[in-house]
Scaffold this motif. Structure first.
Motif, short mmCIF file in Angstrom:
data_model
loop_
_atom_site.label_atom_id
_atom_site.label_comp_id
_atom_site.label_asym_id
_atom_site.label_seq_id
_atom_site.Cartn_x
_atom_site.Cartn_y
_atom_site.Cartn_z
N ALA A 38 0.85 -1.20 0.00
CA ALA A 38 0.00 0.00 0.00
C ALA A 38 0.88 1.24 0.00
CB ALA A 38 -0.91 0.01 1.22
N GLU A 66 -11.08 -3.73 6.60
CA GLU A 66 -10.50 -2.38 6.68
C GLU A 66 -9.18 -2.52 7.42
OE1 GLU A 66 -12.71 1.41 7.86
OE2 GLU A 66 -11.40 1.00 9.60
N HIS A 94 -3.80 6.23 7.94
CA HIS A 94 -4.22 5.80 6.61
C HIS A 94 -4.80 4.39 6.65
CE1 HIS A 94 -2.33 9.31 4.91
NE2 HIS A 94 -1.27 9.04 5.65
N ILE A 96 -7.08 1.33 4.30
CA ILE A 96 -7.55 0.85 3.00
C ILE A 96 -8.58 -0.24 3.27
CG2 ILE A 96 -5.43 1.40 1.75
CD1 ILE A 96 -4.68 -1.58 1.90
#
Length: 125
Positions: A38, A66, A94, A96
């Protein structure tokens, strides 16, 4: 596939009854053995790459998760040149969302690596 998803859900979720339990860091692997990488962004240093995550939420009905991206750093608190040569993996803001259908395995690491203290030579002064 179902066994893999159940294993992720059972092994990577911290114990909600133990306030001192730390999240378990891990990498996700595809059937070819490639790691999910990522891109995160650091306020001071710009973007970074990371294959390291902690599970925030498992969404069973969609077979998704998540994940919080963890930033790999050296003992000096600076980003590492090689992702596997980290001293600490720092939590970031952060996240994703990934479909777990794309992965077949995961590798965990000691939770002691998460937010392990560094000497912080790269911190904003």
């Amino acid at each position: 596939m179902e066994q893999f998803v159940q294993k992720i859900a059972s092994e990577l979720v911290g114990n909600p009854f133990n306030k001192d339990s730390k999240p378990i860091p891990f990498v996700l692997l595809t059937k070819t053995g490639d790691m999910l990488i990522a891109i995160g962004q650091d306020k001071l240093r710009g973007t970074f790459l990371s294959p390291y995550f902690i599970l925030n939420k498992y969404i069973k009905e969609y077979c998704c998760a998540e994940l919080t991206i963890l930033e790999p750093v050296g003992i000096d608190g600076c980003p590492v040149d090689h992702l596997e040569n980290f001293y600490s993996i720092k939590k970031t803001e952060h996240c994703i969302v990934v479909s777990l259908k794309n992965f077949t395995a995961f590798q965990t690491f000691s939770s002691n690596f998460v937010d392990r203290p560094t000497i912080n030579l790269c911190e904003d002064k």
